[in-house]
Enzyme design. Sequence first.
Site, PDB file in Angstrom:
ATOM      1  N   PHE A 138       1.159  -3.404   4.042  1.00 31.58           N
ATOM      2  CA  PHE A 138       1.374  -4.839   4.564  1.00 31.58           C
ATOM      3  C   PHE A 138       2.607  -5.283   4.150  1.00 31.58           C
ATOM      4  O   PHE A 138       3.180  -4.828   2.943  1.00 31.58           O
ATOM      5  CB  PHE A 138       0.340  -5.640   3.812  1.00 31.58           C
ATOM      6  CG  PHE A 138      -0.964  -5.711   4.596  1.00 31.58           C
ATOM      7  CD1 PHE A 138      -1.293  -5.039   5.533  1.00 31.58           C
ATOM      8  CD2 PHE A 138      -2.112  -6.683   3.963  1.00 31.58           C
ATOM      9  CE1 PHE A 138      -2.622  -5.045   6.178  1.00 31.58           C
ATOM     10  CE2 PHE A 138      -3.433  -6.654   4.472  1.00 31.58           C
ATOM     11  CZ  PHE A 138      -3.682  -5.874   5.596  1.00 31.58           C
TER      12      PHE A 138
ATOM     13  N   HIS B 117      -9.904   2.830  -0.033  1.00 30.82           N
ATOM     14  CA  HIS B 117      -8.367   2.256   0.051  1.00 30.82           C
ATOM     15  C   HIS B 117      -8.053   1.449  -1.158  1.00 30.82           C
ATOM     16  O   HIS B 117      -8.518   0.404  -1.344  1.00 30.82           O
ATOM     17  CB  HIS B 117      -7.945   1.590   1.253  1.00 30.82           C
ATOM     18  CG  HIS B 117      -6.694   1.304   1.604  1.00 30.82           C
ATOM     19  ND1 HIS B 117      -5.748   1.617   0.621  1.00 30.82           N
ATOM     20  CD2 HIS B 117      -6.019   0.743   2.525  1.00 30.82           C
ATOM     21  CE1 HIS B 117      -4.578   1.331   0.956  1.00 30.82           C
ATOM     22  NE2 HIS B 117      -4.762   0.626   2.284  1.00 30.82           N
TER      23      HIS B 117
ATOM     24  N   GLU C 219      -0.439   5.338  13.255  1.00 28.59           N
ATOM     25  CA  GLU C 219      -0.163   6.492  12.729  1.00 28.59           C
ATOM     26  C   GLU C 219      -0.216   7.758  13.704  1.00 28.59           C
ATOM     27  O   GLU C 219       0.696   8.679  13.739  1.00 28.59           O
ATOM     28  CB  GLU C 219      -1.135   6.804  11.708  1.00 28.59           C
ATOM     29  CG  GLU C 219      -0.571   7.742  10.798  1.00 28.59           C
ATOM     30  CD  GLU C 219      -1.565   7.776   9.589  1.00 28.59           C
ATOM     31  OE1 GLU C 219      -1.190   8.441   8.563  1.00 28.59           O
ATOM     32  OE2 GLU C 219      -2.563   6.991   9.395  1.00 28.59           O
TER      33      GLU C 219
ATOM     34  N   LYS D 225      -9.172   8.799   2.538  1.00 19.67           N
ATOM     35  CA  LYS D 225      -9.570   7.508   2.029  1.00 19.67           C
ATOM     36  C   LYS D 225     -11.265   7.150   2.938  1.00 19.67           C
ATOM     37  O   LYS D 225     -11.891   6.299   2.449  1.00 19.67           O
ATOM     38  CB  LYS D 225      -8.944   6.278   3.047  1.00 19.67           C
ATOM     39  CG  LYS D 225      -7.565   5.949   2.508  1.00 19.67           C
ATOM     40  CD  LYS D 225      -6.837   4.882   3.057  1.00 19.67           C
ATOM     41  CE  LYS D 225      -5.394   4.552   2.489  1.00 19.67           C
ATOM     42  NZ  LYS D 225      -4.478   5.721   2.576  1.00 19.67           N
TER      43      LYS D 225
ATOM     44  N   HIS E 153      -2.347   8.456   6.256  1.00 18.11           N
ATOM     45  CA  HIS E 153      -2.682   6.883   5.535  1.00 18.11           C
ATOM     46  C   HIS E 153      -4.220   6.657   5.941  1.00 18.11           C
ATOM     47  O   HIS E 153      -4.681   6.340   4.976  1.00 18.11           O
ATOM     48  CB  HIS E 153      -1.830   6.029   6.004  1.00 18.11           C
ATOM     49  CG  HIS E 153      -2.049   4.653   5.470  1.00 18.11           C
ATOM     50  ND1 HIS E 153      -1.862   4.302   4.375  1.00 18.11           N
ATOM     51  CD2 HIS E 153      -2.671   3.496   6.074  1.00 18.11           C
ATOM     52  CE1 HIS E 153      -2.228   2.957   3.864  1.00 18.11           C
ATOM     53  NE2 HIS E 153      -2.757   2.381   4.860  1.00 18.11           N
TER      54      HIS E 153
ATOM     55  N   CYS F  15       0.836  -1.098   0.026  1.00 16.17           N
ATOM     56  CA  CYS F  15      -0.010  -0.065   0.118  1.00 16.17           C
ATOM     57  C   CYS F  15       1.061   1.225  -0.028  1.00 16.17           C
ATOM     58  O   CYS F  15       0.097   2.324   0.010  1.00 16.17           O
ATOM     59  CB  CYS F  15      -0.683   0.008   1.248  1.00 16.17           C
ATOM     60  SG  CYS F  15      -2.281  -1.543   1.272  1.00 16.17           S
TER      61      CYS F  15
END
Length: 428
Positions: free
Chosen positions: A411, A352, A326, A347, A315, A175
């Site tokens: 990930f 996403h 975060e 997002k 993010h 990502c």
Amino acid sequence: MGGARVSGRRVVITGMEVIAPGGVGMKEFWSLISEGRTATRSITFFDPAPFRSKVAAEIDFDPHARGLTPQEVRRMDRAAQLAVVAARGAVADSGLDMEAGDPAQVGVTVGSAVGATMGLDTEYRVVSDGGRLDLVDHRYAAPHLYSHLVPSSFTAEVAWAVGAEGPSTVVSTGCTSGIDSIGYAAELVREGSAQVMVAGSSDAPISPITMACFDAIKATTPRADDPASASRPFDGTRNGFVLGEGTAFVVLEELEAARKRGAHLYAEVAGYATRSNAYHMTGLRPDGAEMAEAIKVALGEARMEPDALDYINAHGSGTKQNDRHETAAFKRALGRRALSVPISSIKSMVGHSLGAIGSIEIAASALAMEYQVVPPTANLHTRDPECDLDYVPLVAREVAVDAVLSVGSGFGGFQSAMVLARPERSVR
């Protein structure tokens, strides 16, 4: 990657295009996110009834209407189609005459997390006769199936589309692929390996196999009663992300060359860094140390202190683990500035889109500088005590934006950060 500059060359964004849920094109994209509208809805691409998560952020995209030929549409997976249309749009927006320059000095970098997911899913259903055959029948496979198996085909398609014969690379770092593709391309321009880079990312993962994978680890939201409010980054009621699709591409040039030709300057790529937590495939350390390190290095490359930041494009996936990680990273990297700088997650509005979202967020960050407006975090109604920063709930905010930090978390432990700065403006 990310550290001290190897030369005095400065890299700027001179062209952009975005294809995202809610609209095809940069104007439509900015209208959606600046107005705080959401493009998440019940899945229409397939029957979502068997799945835990039944919502997604889909694009109403007609490749023929966007200039692709029937042969291109037949040859390319949906993600490649999106990439080609966006790359062509970014070049057109830049005003570059690609035929007048040296094609060997024009490069391409394409990011993607999951490649040709939709094409592979479709072809497997055909060759397996809907999953009934253990031994698939290759005679029913599409003639271009091989290109779906190799993500490098995306880069080849974009290079052909824009006439680039310089460095061509695919970046697949989960990502963070979108940030990393632009960061890598900026380094190539900075070191002189290319004069122009067309860089971005694309993913179209809304398919049964992807939904099943995320269902298995309970990463996506099961909320289906109100799809428009399903994506809730930093909200106390969040329970997973909403899968999306999309693409964004930018044109990168050396600053003085761009000024010389009178290019419009959206932003300077002032700093970039990426790190890995070497910890867990999907898990995150709660202290956010690796993301914090990437932020510090990117700021150092940009020669900026935390107080110089006017906005952070987070993010903000909408999972409890990510949002707390975060928040901790911002506090660790920025100190007291983390408590006052506006932060938001787009997002909440466009979902996403895995590897594509990073470049979409870079485009959003550049547009925030362009219009001096910070887009909001939609659906943020309930404060989470562990996410106690200024996450700009619900409504956009007019702010003097001269420097933006955009971050990504993927990930595999990937953590990336990019700093964009507002260069002196030139007239179109």
